[in-house]
Design an enzyme around this catalytic site. Structure first.
Site, PDB file in Angstrom:
ATOM      1  CD  GLU A 119      -2.710   1.114   2.601  1.00 17.54           C
ATOM      2  OE1 GLU A 119      -2.281   0.473   3.584  1.00 17.54           O
ATOM      3  OE2 GLU A 119      -3.778   1.753   2.621  1.00 17.54           O
ATOM      4  CE  LYS A 183      -7.376   1.871   3.270  1.00 20.80           C
ATOM      5  NZ  LYS A 183      -6.110   2.136   3.968  1.00 20.80           N
ATOM      6  CB  CYS A 220      -4.815  -1.594   3.735  1.00 24.33           C
ATOM      7  SG  CYS A 220      -4.163  -1.953   5.395  1.00 24.33           S
TER       8      CYS A 220
END
Ligand SMILES: NC(=O)NCCC(=O)O
Length: 371
Positions: A119, A183, A220
């Site tokens: 990430e 994300k 994540c």
């Protein structure tokens, strides 16, 4: 031994368990054993000279009569920051680019078709000050040079109003940007108070069709949301990458379960990649969670691994070192396992969808029977 010195669970089992027990423990913990890949000696020596771990494993699928195998090699790269967090920004960027560049070169020697970085690999702090194009140019060049699809998670600054997104850019092996996945779940936990700077992604559950398979990126914190994995899979993802940056005290017991469970539940491969090392910041910070002011997030524990739809998983990379994990997967395994377990066929998706829709509406009454 401190948490940042403990090398890996696998290494500990191997050095402490008797041979006969070890294979049973591994079968129960990790599933069907992944075979070690024979990696070229030039790659092995380059990795050792460049001081990073190189490991390779193969997930086998059954030979089919009507379909040829669909073997793909995936490379997962985990790395620590190269320069201290207070070094001049441009030096940090250049150092990170050359570090990851030399790891990608070794991935190419190993025949990797799709590589995924951790990430915001070129670093949170850097990307704020750093035009996206610079990172992108270099990475597109690597993709074209090595005929490799690259999943490059960056901090994206968008438009006139500088909206900040935590984004994974997917670059085709032609060197062109295929698209991006933002994300979609932003953490508000401990020091990961990202909601103060990232917006919740708006790219839905995009799947990218590449020469080497249909891929998706669940960034994540999105891995804690089972429905997030589900939706990538509903859109046809054959491999879902989970580039992460997370620390031991917070998430380590969950790490080996979440991506692996998603591979099982959705008949696909998953790849979990985590940052490594402890990063010190000159200025102390707190996160309003009652903890004393501190100078680091804790130890990013690496341990990147891949999981297959049959419930097996590869060994992980180290908890302390930079590393490249090369994993060969035959994508035919996805349908083979789906034909066996039929989770997609037996799932009651329209029923869940209907009940879920009702449960998020005002006035919802939970379906509880009381005496
Ligand atoms: N980078 C990030 O989303 N971290 C949050 C912590 C976690 O999900 O383990």
């Amino acid at each position: 031994m401190s948490a940042c010195e403990f090398e890996s669970l696998e290494e500990s089992l191997e050095s402490h368990l008797p041979e006969a027990e070890l294979s049973e423990v591994k079968r129960i913990l990790f599933g069907k054993e992944t075979q070690k890949l024979d990696l070229p000696s030039c790659a092995v020596s380059a990795a050792s000279e460049r001081d990073f771990e190189l490991k390779g494993f193969r997930f086998e699928a059954a030979q089919e009569q009507l379909r040829p195998p669909r073997r793909v090699r995936v490379g997962l790269i985990q790395n620590r920051i190269v320069l201290p967090t207070d070094a001049p920004i441009l030096d940090q960027i250049n150092a990170m680019h050359s570090r990851v560049g030399e790891m990608v070169e070794v991935a190419a020697m190993c025949g990797v078709n799709i590589v995924c970085f951790q990430e915001t690999w070129s670093d949170h702090a850097l990307c704020f000050l750093h035009p996206r194009e610079r990172t992108m140019d270099g990475v597109c060049g690597l993709a074209k040079k090595y005929n490799m699809v690259v999943v490059s998670p960056i901090l994206e600054r968008e438009g006139l109003h500088s909206t900040l997104w935590n984004t994974a850019v997917v670059i085709s092996n032609s060197g062109h940007v295929l698209g991006k996945s933002r994300k979609n779940h932003i953490p508000r936990i401990g020091d990961f108070n990202e909601s103060t700077y990232y917006m919740e992604g708006d790219t839905g559950h995009t799947v990218f069709q590449t020469q080497f398979g249909n891929i998706a990126v669940n960034i994540c914190y999105g891995r804690h949301h089972p429905l997030n994995w589900l939706m990538y899979s509903m859109n046809g993802a054959e491999i879902i990458f989970n580039p992460s940056a997370t620390v031991g005290a917070l998430s380590e017991p969950m790490w080996s379960i979440e991506a692996r469970n998603a591979a099982i539940a959705h008949h696909c491969f998953t790849c979990a990649i985590n940052r490594v090392g402890t990063e010190h910041f000159k200025s102390e910070f707190t996160s309003g969670d009652g903890k004393k002011a501190h100078h680091d997030f804790g130890h990013f524990y690496g341990s990147s691994y891949a999981a297959a739809p049959d419930g097996s998983r590869s060994p992980g990379l180290s908890r302390t070192r930079d590393g490249l994990l090369v994993v060969e997967m035959d994508l035919n395994l996805n349908r083979q396992i789906s034909d066996k377990w039929s989770f997609k066929m037996t799932g009651r998706y329209s029923e869940y969808a209907e009940e879920l829709t009702k449960s998020v509406r005002p006035g919802f009454k939970p379906n509880i029977v009381k005496e």
